[in-house]
Design a protein around this motif. Structure first.
Motif, PDB file in Angstrom:
ATOM      1  N   CYS A 334     -11.502  -1.408  47.798  1.00  0.00           N
ATOM      2  CA  CYS A 334     -11.761  -2.743  48.340  1.00  0.00           C
ATOM      3  C   CYS A 334     -10.871  -3.757  47.622  1.00  0.00           C
ATOM      4  O   CYS A 334     -10.868  -3.813  46.380  1.00  0.00           O
ATOM      5  N   HIS A 336     -11.298  -6.740  47.160  1.00  0.00           N
ATOM      6  CA  HIS A 336     -12.055  -7.773  46.435  1.00  0.00           C
ATOM      7  C   HIS A 336     -12.101  -7.464  44.942  1.00  0.00           C
ATOM      8  O   HIS A 336     -11.712  -8.292  44.119  1.00  0.00           O
ATOM      9  N   HIS A 361     -20.074  -5.913  48.193  1.00  0.00           N
ATOM     10  CA  HIS A 361     -20.413  -7.321  48.474  1.00  0.00           C
ATOM     11  C   HIS A 361     -20.273  -7.640  49.965  1.00  0.00           C
ATOM     12  O   HIS A 361     -19.981  -8.776  50.348  1.00  0.00           O
TER      13      HIS A 361
HETATM   14  S1  FES Z   1     -15.957  -5.039  46.095  1.00  0.00           S
HETATM   15 FE1  FES Z   1     -15.892  -4.922  48.248  1.00  0.00          FE
HETATM   16  S2  FES Z   1     -16.686  -6.774  48.894  1.00  0.00           S
HETATM   17 FE2  FES Z   1     -16.743  -6.951  46.734  1.00  0.00          FE
END
Ligand code: FES
Length: 399
Positions: A334, A336, A361
């Motif tokens: 991800c 993020h 998240h």
């Molecule tokens: S690590 Fe994937 S949305 Fe935060």
């Protein structure tokens, strides 16, 4: 395994992947950003590490925050920084790289005001401990002295020299190296239209160097000492994902193959294949996973449009999912927080909206192109993995 010392530039690369090259005054949004160490010798050493060698870099950094990032990344790449010279003044060299996702080609804006490695610093290195020395053809104030020391104190260890750009006095360095690798940028700047013309001319100034000239998609020219100039075509790559570091990968593949005892012809062919493999993927990580390309990741019968399948390939985790009649493959990471999408729970799929959700998240990603359309990494994208499917439905890495 050999011990290899690379002498050249280590740079902090800030890479933005964009949907197209911006024109003047245009503002566009990059869908991927990465900060990593770069520079020709550094990249080659990283690939040589992946090929099983033990490497160290001789370079310079300033006393700034960029130096910390750069040194940390070199450490992550397993490149010894024992011979990185530090300066109080100036900035650690950096490059702003714009990578065009459409073509895989890149443009680079480079900044440096830092001195190069000094002769005195280099002279204190125990170069006899190394099996191969690889020099970048720069730092012409100190390069002649460094090459002369290497020639004097090394008896059996080969010396290679990369000549990427024309620089005053570089031609006098060529006879001091056992292997000289020219770029087409150098050849063109010198008025040559192909590698054959360049190497034929270079053979007049050295009788004992192996010579190689790389020319992007036109292939590679090469010649053994006093031998004929040969040419091989570039390995086909479709689609080209990322050419940044392809030349450095070629150089590493060439050095590795020569260390293994292969002929120049065999080594050029092997390096050509490795450089092509690099162009099929983003960055230089996990380059050797080509070894796994002959093992299927999965079979299409295992996939559906309503759920993902995660499989391991070497050190990577890959997400596979059907999208209509096609199959999509993404790195299970991800953007993020750089953790797997199934870190907390499974990856939920909405087959109607054609999205999948990170379990950590709740970022939603398009199945079609991996773009985050909602959540904390909005407008960033999952990294696409190249795959191909054979007539039995087996899914393999690579295009
Ligand atoms: S690590 Fe994937 S949305 Fe935060």
């Amino acid at each position: 395994m050999a011990k290899i010392l690379g002498i050249g530039n280590a740079v902090l690369d800030i890479i933005h992947t964009v949907p197209h090259y911006p024109h003047e005054d245009e503002e566009i949004r990059a869908f991927k950003k990465s900060i990593t160490s770069g520079g020709n010798v550094n990249n080659s050493l990283y690939v040589l590490n992946q090929l099983g060698h033990n490497t160290a870099i001789c370079s310079t950094v300033a006393a700034d925050s960029e130096a910390k990032l750069l040194l940390a990344d070199l450490k992550k790449r397993n490149i010894s920084t024992a011979y990185v010279q530090k300066f109080i003044q100036g900035c650690t060299p950096s490059s702003s790289v714009t990578l065009n996702a459409q073509s895989g080609h890149r443009s680079i804006v480079h900044y440096r005001d830092l001195p190069e490695v000094t002769f005195d610093y280099f002279a204190k290195i125990e170069i006899e401990e190394y099996d191969w020395l690889h020099f970048e053809g720069r730092n012409l104030g100190n390069l002649p002295g460094m090459l002369n020391i290497a020639k004097t104190f090394l008896t059996n260890q080969p010396i290679s020299l990369e000549v990427e750009k024309p620089r005053d006095g570089i031609e006098a360095m060529i006879p001091l190296a056992n292997l000289v690798i020219f770029s087409h940028h150098y050849a063109q700047a010198k008025g040559f239209n192909d590698g054959h013309a360049l190497l034929s001319e270079i053979q007049k100034i050295t009788t004992h160097s192996n010579l190689v000239c790389t020319w992007g998609d036109q292939g590679v020219w090469y010649a053994s000492p006093n031998g004929e100039v040969h040419h091989i075509l570039a390995e086909a790559v479709n689609p080209v994902v990322d050419t940044l570091g392809a030349g450095d990968t070629f150089n590493a593949g060439l050095i590795h193959s020569l260390i293994e005892g292969h002929s120049l012809t065999e080594s050029v062919n092997r390096a050509n294949k490795l450089a092509a493999q690099k162009c099929r993927q983003y960055g230089l990580d996990n380059l050797m996973e080509v070894k796994h390309a002959d093992k299927p990741l999965a079979n299409i019968k295992q996939l559906s449009n309503a759920k993902t399948l995660t499989v391991n390939s070497g050190t990577r985790s890959v997400i596979l999912i059907k999208h209509g009649d096609s199959v999509k493959a993404y790195l299970n990471n991800c953007p993020h927080q750089n953790v797997p999408l199934n870190e907390a729970y499974k990856i939920d799929v909405n087959p109607f909206e054609k999205t999948m959700k990170c379990s950590v998240h709740d970022a939603f990603f398009n199945i079609e192109d991996g773009l985050c359309i909602e959540g904390p990494c909005w407008n960033e994208a999952l990294e696409t993995i190249d795959i191909h499917i054979d007539d039995k439905g087996n899914i393999f890495l690579g295009s």
